[in-house]
Design an enzyme around this catalytic site. Structure first.
Site, PDB file in Angstrom:
ATOM      1  N   LYS A 252       0.844  -1.118   0.007  1.00 44.31           N
ATOM      2  CA  LYS A 252      -0.058  -0.048  -0.044  1.00 44.31           C
ATOM      3  C   LYS A 252       0.819   1.290  -0.052  1.00 44.31           C
ATOM      4  CE  LYS A 252      -4.412  -1.407   1.538  1.00 44.31           C
ATOM      5  NZ  LYS A 252      -4.475  -2.621   2.092  1.00 44.31           N
TER       6      LYS A 252
ATOM      7  N   GLU B 253     -10.396   7.139   4.020  1.00 42.52           N
ATOM      8  CA  GLU B 253     -11.148   6.268   4.817  1.00 42.52           C
ATOM      9  C   GLU B 253     -10.127   4.951   5.108  1.00 42.52           C
ATOM     10  OE1 GLU B 253     -11.397   6.545   1.428  1.00 42.52           O
ATOM     11  OE2 GLU B 253     -11.009   4.420   1.096  1.00 42.52           O
TER      12      GLU B 253
ATOM     13  N   SER C 166       1.733  -9.572  -0.879  1.00 41.60           N
ATOM     14  CA  SER C 166       1.204  -8.172  -0.949  1.00 41.60           C
ATOM     15  C   SER C 166       1.491  -7.626   0.491  1.00 41.60           C
ATOM     16  CB  SER C 166      -0.281  -8.238  -1.100  1.00 41.60           C
ATOM     17  OG  SER C 166      -1.015  -8.812  -0.378  1.00 41.60           O
TER      18      SER C 166
HETATM   19  C1  LIG Z   1      -5.057  -3.809   1.675  1.00 40.65           C
HETATM   20  C2  LIG Z   1      -4.675  -5.195   1.428  1.00 40.65           C
HETATM   21  C3  LIG Z   1      -4.854  -5.879   0.237  1.00 40.65           C
HETATM   22  C4  LIG Z   1      -5.884  -5.789  -0.706  1.00 40.65           C
HETATM   23  O1  LIG Z   1      -5.902  -4.420  -1.505  1.00 40.65           O
HETATM   24  P1  LIG Z   1      -5.837  -4.774  -3.162  1.00 40.65           P
HETATM   25  O2  LIG Z   1      -5.886  -3.084  -3.480  1.00 40.65           O
HETATM   26  O3  LIG Z   1      -6.586  -5.479  -3.516  1.00 40.65           O
HETATM   27  O4  LIG Z   1      -4.414  -4.875  -3.423  1.00 40.65           O
HETATM   28  C5  LIG Z   1      -3.883  -6.986   0.011  1.00 40.65           C
HETATM   29  N1  LIG Z   1      -2.823  -7.548   0.609  1.00 40.65           N
HETATM   30  C6  LIG Z   1      -2.572  -6.666   1.703  1.00 40.65           C
HETATM   31  C7  LIG Z   1      -1.514  -6.993   2.438  1.00 40.65           C
HETATM   32  C8  LIG Z   1      -3.292  -5.368   2.080  1.00 40.65           C
HETATM   33  O5  LIG Z   1      -2.951  -4.812   3.291  1.00 40.65           O
END
Ligand SMILES: *Cc1c(COP(=O)(O)O)cnc(C)c1O
Length: 398
Positions: A93, A115, A380
């Protein structure tokens, strides 16, 4: 840049039949200003150089691509992870939050507003605000504030103001409404920073472009390690920003691409957030996408074990890529996700975020279907935020 990326979205923010902008005229005027500023600023050498320097020295990029040796042996396929869990603050993010805040600085804004649901986007944005010395206002439902205490404290430590939202269900949807209201009171000094590839144009484009660094790095790193392209690329999809980040680099390549949605507890009871599988075109938060809807056409209540994935809509670009058949949208349920959470932890020493564990769970399935192939997963985020919840709810494995 590929032809596809140049042509999508169109000038008015459409990805095929999806996206666009469905908002009040006073908000549209502000979105148009952000679009114009973005088109100018993203060509500026100063902007590009500053963003590069931030990514290298503050975020710790490039993040590595890692070959999972033990798991690959066990699976009979070659599993690789793009380690966004090693990006500063522990997830992808920050890639778009730092860039959105830099855009705010170039536009002369003084305040960031957003938000947050589980608090991950709020923490990333509060981090960016602290870096640039901007004010930061995060709207959060009272239910989420009670549930996500550590992230609320993080935001406060970082100097952000957390605005509790006490109407309706007191969760993400009300927080979005509240943040938009506050934004409309002062759109001149403030900029709204969205948390994924969702919302009205230009956000789905802007957030995708700021996340592209993930795919550009991963493609180069994978080629360098293996002298070939991955057979399969996999990422989890909530709004879809980490997925667009990695997918965007492989769309013109002969790779199979998989976006993994949360199948939750069950398809039948509605306790899931499989928007691409079960959603019908509709409008949420100012844009058109596949949308899980109730009988009245309102966004349906959705569920996932990973709070970052429980959104009834999905980024418009995913709707286009799904319609074109370029990306396969699949899913992983809670049980398989928690198994993957523990298996990756114990076999490789990496505790994944529950969101990312959905992608890992699907990769395990793919390995069984496609033996000996290579699979590149976008990991992610890291799972520190989830450890107490997982152990309290599911216990430790035998
Ligand atoms: C917020 C988040 C997501 C989901 O958000 P996307 O916009 O779909 O990428 C995925 N993995 C993590 C670690 C997150 O914090």
């Amino acid at each position: 840049m590929s032809e596809y990326l140049k042509e999508n979205p169109t000038r008015d923010g459409m990805f095929g039949d999806f996206g666009g902008s469905f908002i009040p005229p006073e908000l549209q005027a502000e979105m148009d200003k952000i679009t114009d500023a973005y088109h100018t600023i993203c060509k500026s050498h100063d902007f590009i150089n500053e963003l590069r320097s931030i990514r290298k020295h503050f975020q710790g990029r490039p993040t590595p691509v890692y070959f999972c040796r033990r798991l690959s042996e066990a699976l009979g396929a070659r599993l690789y992870l793009k380690r966004e869990d090693l990006n500063h603050t522990g997830a992808h993010k920050l890639n778009h939050c730092m860039a959105e805040a830099l855009l705010a600085k170039y536009m002369g804004k003084k305040r960031l507003i957003a938000e947050t649901g589980a608090g991950q986007h709020g923490v990333a944005l509060a981090t960016a605000a602290a870096y640039f010395g901007l004010e930061c206002e995060i709207h959060m439902g009272e239910v989420d504030i009670a549930k996500e205490h550590p992230n609320v404290v993080r935001m406060k430590i970082l100097g952000a103001e957390v605005v509790p939202v006490s109407h309706g269900l007191k969760t993400l949807k009300e927080a979005v409404d509240s943040a938009f209201q506050s934004y409309l009171k002062d759109p001149v000094t403030t900029i709204y920073c969205i948390g994924s590839v969702v919302g009205p144009h230009p956000f789905p484009m802007l957030v995708r472009d700021f996340q592209r660094v993930v795919g550009i790095e991963a493609r180069e790193q994978f080629l360098e390690m293996t002298e070939e392209l991955p057979d399969n690329v996999v990422a989890c999809v909530g709004g879809g920003s980490n997925a667009m980040g990695i997918f965007s680099a492989f769309l013109d390549d002969p790779c199979a691409i998989y976006g993994v949605e949360p199948a939750g507890r069950s398809y039948e009871t509605g306790d899931h957030a499989c928007t691409m599988k079960f959603g019908k075109p509709g409008i949420i938060h100012g844009f058109k996408c596949n949308l899980l809807q109730d009988d009245k056409g309102e966004p349906a209540p959705v569920y996932s074990v990973a709070s970052g994935l429980d959104y009834p809509g999905v980024g418009p670009e995913h709707c286009l890529l799904g319609a074109k058949g370029r990306v396969n949208y699949v899913d992983a349920n809670d049980t398989d996700t928690v198994d993957a959470f523990y298996r990756l932890s114990r076999m490789e020493g990496i505790i994944p975020a529950l969101e990312s564990a959905h992608a890992v769970a699907y990769a395990f399935k793919l390995a069984a279907e496609k033996p000996r192939q290579s699979i590149l997963v976008n990991l992610s985020g890291r799972g520190d935020k989830d450890i107490d919840f997982v152990v309290d709810t599911y216990g430790l494995p035998q």
